[in-house]
Write a protein that holds these residues in place. Structure first.
Motif, PDB file in Angstrom:
ATOM      1  N   ARG A  12       0.854  -1.176  -0.054  1.00 29.31           N
ATOM      2  CA  ARG A  12      -0.024  -0.047   0.088  1.00 29.31           C
ATOM      3  C   ARG A  12       0.809   1.269   0.008  1.00 29.31           C
ATOM      4  N   THR A  13       0.520   2.212  -0.870  1.00 33.69           N
ATOM      5  CA  THR A  13       1.453   3.363  -0.960  1.00 33.69           C
ATOM      6  C   THR A  13       0.675   4.550  -0.508  1.00 33.69           C
ATOM      7  N   THR A  14       0.178   5.548  -1.489  1.00 38.91           N
ATOM      8  CA  THR A  14      -0.397   6.660  -1.093  1.00 38.91           C
ATOM      9  C   THR A  14      -1.768   6.586  -1.385  1.00 38.91           C
ATOM     10  N   LYS A  15      -2.644   7.469  -1.040  1.00 40.47           N
ATOM     11  CA  LYS A  15      -4.305   7.294  -1.231  1.00 40.47           C
ATOM     12  C   LYS A  15      -4.383   7.694  -2.643  1.00 40.47           C
ATOM     13  N   PRO A  26      -3.931  -4.610  -2.934  1.00 49.39           N
ATOM     14  CA  PRO A  26      -5.160  -5.089  -2.204  1.00 49.39           C
ATOM     15  C   PRO A  26      -4.839  -4.636  -0.674  1.00 49.39           C
ATOM     16  N   LYS A  27      -5.770  -4.131  -0.019  1.00 55.78           N
ATOM     17  CA  LYS A  27      -5.633  -4.205   1.567  1.00 55.78           C
ATOM     18  C   LYS A  27      -6.378  -5.452   1.974  1.00 55.78           C
ATOM     19  N   PHE A  28      -5.415  -6.051   2.995  1.00 54.53           N
ATOM     20  CA  PHE A  28      -6.046  -7.232   3.771  1.00 54.53           C
ATOM     21  C   PHE A  28      -5.955  -6.780   5.015  1.00 54.53           C
ATOM     22  N   ALA A  30      -6.909  -7.207   9.473  1.00 58.02           N
ATOM     23  CA  ALA A  30      -5.824  -7.551  10.397  1.00 58.02           C
ATOM     24  C   ALA A  30      -5.783  -9.104  10.437  1.00 58.02           C
ATOM     25  N   ASP A  31      -6.795  -9.750  10.034  1.00 58.05           N
ATOM     26  CA  ASP A  31      -6.639 -11.170   9.921  1.00 58.05           C
ATOM     27  C   ASP A  31      -6.177 -11.853   8.321  1.00 58.05           C
ATOM     28  N   GLY A  32      -5.590 -10.887   7.873  1.00 52.69           N
ATOM     29  CA  GLY A  32      -4.994 -11.104   6.371  1.00 52.69           C
ATOM     30  C   GLY A  32      -6.087 -11.460   5.334  1.00 52.69           C
ATOM     31  N   LEU A  33      -7.267 -11.007   5.465  1.00 51.88           N
ATOM     32  CA  LEU A  33      -8.446 -11.249   4.522  1.00 51.88           C
ATOM     33  C   LEU A  33      -8.855 -10.011   3.802  1.00 51.88           C
ATOM     34  N   ILE A  34      -9.548 -10.098   2.802  1.00 51.31           N
ATOM     35  CA  ILE A  34     -10.086  -9.001   1.660  1.00 51.31           C
ATOM     36  C   ILE A  34     -11.473  -9.506   1.554  1.00 51.31           C
ATOM     37  N   ASP A  95     -12.078  -1.938  -5.897  1.00 54.28           N
ATOM     38  CA  ASP A  95     -13.037  -0.455  -5.626  1.00 54.28           C
ATOM     39  C   ASP A  95     -11.938   0.611  -5.377  1.00 54.28           C
ATOM     40  N   CYS A  96     -12.384   1.598  -4.902  1.00 52.73           N
ATOM     41  CA  CYS A  96     -11.863   2.971  -5.187  1.00 52.73           C
ATOM     42  C   CYS A  96     -10.275   2.814  -3.949  1.00 52.73           C
ATOM     43  N   ASP A  97     -10.651   2.202  -2.942  1.00 51.79           N
ATOM     44  CA  ASP A  97      -9.420   2.135  -1.766  1.00 51.79           C
ATOM     45  C   ASP A  97      -9.148   0.746  -1.869  1.00 51.79           C
ATOM     46  N   GLN A  98      -9.378  -0.075  -2.921  1.00 55.12           N
ATOM     47  CA  GLN A  98      -8.914  -1.540  -3.061  1.00 55.12           C
ATOM     48  C   GLN A  98      -8.875  -2.373  -1.730  1.00 55.12           C
TER      49      GLN A  98
END
Lengths: 148, 148
Positions: A12-15, A26-28, A30-34, A95-98
């Motif tokens: 993850r880099t910048t907004k 992709p953002k996972f 705290a449990d490593g899930l999306i 989506d927008c914030d992945q």
């Protein structure tokens, strides 16, 4: 599946990069899930909702067949591997914030995406309105409605 | 909104009652939230994905306008209250294990569900296949594609 174990997604880099860029980061949680939404490639109906870990996401991209992480069984799960109702992905979006993925898919086998034997997991409606809020009774929809 | 603060949803009972019954017994996670998928009532496209706490869920049922819980702002959020792009819910459904809700909705105002000014938050595709997995580059879709 070993080949996918080490699949590395972008950090993850910048907004701005996340929202407007071409790099998949992709953002996972705290449990490593999306979270993953699955809709029917034909009708657009939501079929199911499940979670993916890095490996499930990598395998889905690699094979075009939907894989998830079962939180209850704590195991990688190729959807339909037992029932034959596998999901052939026609398109994946983020989506927008992945932090979510959306899969358009065709259900193979008998076309039943839900473990209850229905085509979709979303076979009940929540009525709307002030009176409904006091009552909170679900209504069966579509093919299930006539069976009630 | 005070009237909804004390809205009480059914307690979770048995697997059979949850999967096959008429009683709405939504499951909130450890943070008191339930995921909500929003699709366009007309096209079926997924517009956005967000979270609801008990109050947001109750307000959505009561008013037919989508409310969420903003995790980043830790606040109740009537979607579109600033932008005018509110979501008029035409149908709400829940899934087999009642731990997700799906809203079919029309976007009011300018019809832009995404805070980036797009009609949907899902404006980028994740290409599929072995080669794509090595690359992980997103592709802008639809109206955004020609702008790239």
């Amino acid at each position: 599946m070993a080949a996918c174990k080490d699949a590395e997604f972008g950090e993850r880099t910048t907004k701005d990069a996340i929202e407007a860029g071409h790099s998949f980061q992709p953002k996972f949680d705290a449990d490593g899930l999306i979270p993953a939404i699955v809709t029917d490639a034909g009708t657009g109906d939501v079929l199911m909702f499940a979670w993916m870990n890095r490996q499930a996401l990598a395998l889905t991209i690699k094979t075009g067949m939907a894989h998830f992480w079962s939180r209850s069984r704590a195991a990688l799960w190729k959807k339909g591997s037992d029932s034959g109702n596998t999901l052939s992905v026609t398109e994946m979006r983020t989506d927008c914030d992945q932090d979510v993925v959306w899969l358009r898919a065709n259900v193979d086998g008998k076309g039943l995406a839900c473990h209850t034997g229905r085509s979709s997991c979303f076979y009940r409606a929540v009525p709307l309105g002030d009176a409904a809020l006091q009552n909170l009774q679900l209504r069966f929809c579509g093919e299930d409605e006539s069976k009630q």
